[in-house]
Design an enzyme around this catalytic site. Structure first.
Site, PDB file in Angstrom:
ATOM      1  N   TYR A   1       1.306  46.260  27.685  1.00  0.00           N
ATOM      2  CA  TYR A   1       2.045  47.523  27.783  1.00  0.00           C
ATOM      3  C   TYR A   1       2.649  47.619  29.184  1.00  0.00           C
ATOM      4  O   TYR A   1       2.411  48.564  29.937  1.00  0.00           O
ATOM      5  CB  TYR A   1       1.159  48.737  27.444  1.00  0.00           C
ATOM      6  CG  TYR A   1       1.975  49.828  26.782  1.00  0.00           C
ATOM      7  CD1 TYR A   1       2.429  49.667  25.479  1.00  0.00           C
ATOM      8  CD2 TYR A   1       2.333  50.978  27.465  1.00  0.00           C
ATOM      9  CE1 TYR A   1       3.201  50.631  24.873  1.00  0.00           C
ATOM     10  CE2 TYR A   1       3.122  51.951  26.866  1.00  0.00           C
ATOM     11  CZ  TYR A   1       3.549  51.766  25.562  1.00  0.00           C
ATOM     12  OH  TYR A   1       4.326  52.718  24.969  1.00  0.00           O
ATOM     13  N   LEU A   2       3.411  46.587  29.484  1.00  0.00           N
ATOM     14  CA  LEU A   2       3.855  46.343  30.860  1.00  0.00           C
ATOM     15  C   LEU A   2       4.888  47.357  31.339  1.00  0.00           C
ATOM     16  O   LEU A   2       5.700  47.851  30.568  1.00  0.00           O
ATOM     17  CB  LEU A   2       4.444  44.926  30.945  1.00  0.00           C
ATOM     18  CG  LEU A   2       3.501  43.807  30.444  1.00  0.00           C
ATOM     19  CD1 LEU A   2       4.193  42.448  30.525  1.00  0.00           C
ATOM     20  CD2 LEU A   2       2.192  43.786  31.226  1.00  0.00           C
TER      21      LEU A   2
ATOM     22  N   HIS B   1       3.784  46.023  36.771  1.00  0.00           N
ATOM     23  CA  HIS B   1       3.539  44.624  36.367  1.00  0.00           C
ATOM     24  C   HIS B   1       4.736  43.751  36.721  1.00  0.00           C
ATOM     25  O   HIS B   1       4.577  42.612  37.170  1.00  0.00           O
ATOM     26  CB  HIS B   1       3.300  44.545  34.858  1.00  0.00           C
ATOM     27  CG  HIS B   1       2.107  45.296  34.378  1.00  0.00           C
ATOM     28  ND1 HIS B   1       2.208  46.466  33.663  1.00  0.00           N
ATOM     29  CD2 HIS B   1       0.778  45.053  34.511  1.00  0.00           C
ATOM     30  CE1 HIS B   1       0.998  46.900  33.360  1.00  0.00           C
ATOM     31  NE2 HIS B   1       0.110  46.070  33.871  1.00  0.00           N
TER      32      HIS B   1
END
Ligand code: PAF
Length: 281
Positions: A32-33, A37
């Site tokens: 669930y970047l 990230h």
């Protein structure tokens, strides 16, 4: 980008890269970047020839009653972000690929480090993190691994694990990425309702307050913690888990600001537990 789901695939590809004399960076994630990230991937791309990201919601770091089942997942979107940022391979294993049903080996730091801050309410969390990260290190054998400063206690614990176990991997800590209004990026922000999203700003505001007090020369850590606490208490939707000043390396409580001192908070906004921090170096 190569999508690998088995340990064997990752090992074969990394072995090939190493045969070619290329350096490998690892960015471990639970998916669930977001832009936080992406900044880790960008840093890894800038420092390594090849970059591997892992997307794995690690069950051993969730305690009973935590959000393992509901943790947000969107692997397709994750792949798009990783590709866009130049990641070379994503490792996306099933739980059964990472853990034997009768797995009985854990990696755990036996000092007070994992018991402080988040460890007070999440007693098995860092044992799960150390175990999975250690396993990812063994699978990918990276030269460097990249972690966000937002999870400051996790970063400190991983540095200690790498030192104690002589992993020979360089750990690169990357700065917190924030929304335009200051909220630290987190996959869990997605749990917030509109009203809660506004209330969540109290976290970054209290961090800013600490930074301002430090810039003004305040060196009494207890006073800074008290000011942060009072600030957070002005938000009716906020419930404090902790507001702490700790040594930035050992995570032991400090009363006077030394370097590095970590000011860290965990606050429930409704049912969502959010963290934020600032480090004085
Ligand atoms: O920070 C995270 O997302 C996780 O704790 C990590 C390091 C990927 C281990 O599961």
């Amino acid at each position: 980008m190569i999508i690998a789901t088995t340990i064997a695939e990752v090992r074969a590809q990394v072995a090939e890269w190493k045969r070619q004399g290329l350096t490998v960076g690892l960015v471990p994630t639970m998916g669930y970047l977001h832009e936080g990230h992406a900044s880790l991937i960008d840093k890894a791309v800038s420092m390594c020839d090849k970059v591997v990201a892992s997307v794995f919601v690690n069950p051993t770091q969730f305690g009973p009653g935590e959000d393992l089942e509901t943790y947000p997942r969107d692997f397709k979107r994750d792949c798009a972000l990783l590709t866009e940022h130049g990641c070379d391979m994503v490792f996306h294993p099933e739980v059964s690929e990472m853990y034997y049903e009768d797995a009985a080996t854990f990696v755990e730091i036996l000092s007070d480090m994992p018991k402080q801050l988040c460890g007070k309410t999440r007693p098995i969390h860092f044992r799960g993190v150390c175990t999975v990260v250690s396993k990812l290190f063994n699978i990918v054998t990276p030269d460097k691994a990249f972690f966000g400063q937002k999870d400051a206690q996790q970063l400190a614990i991983i540095r200690r694990m790498v030192r104690d176990m002589a992993y020979g991997i360089e750990i690169v800590g990357c700065p917190i990425v924030r929304e335009a209004d200051g909220l630290a990026k987190s996959s869990r922000n997605t749990y917030l309702s509109e009203e809660e999203r506004k209330a969540a700003l109290i976290l970054s505001q209290s961090i800013k307050l600490a930074e301002q007090l430090l810039a003004d020369g305040e060196r009494d850590a207890d006073k800074i913690v008290e000011a942060m606490t009072k600030k957070i208490e002005t938000e009716p939707l906020a419930k404090i888990d902790y507001v702490s000043a700790v040594d930035g390396v050992t995570m032991a409580t400090v009363h006077d600001v030394q370097t590095p001192t970590l000011f860290a908070i965990a606050v429930y906004i409704g049912k969502t537990r959010l963290i934020d921090n600032t480090i004085f170096e």
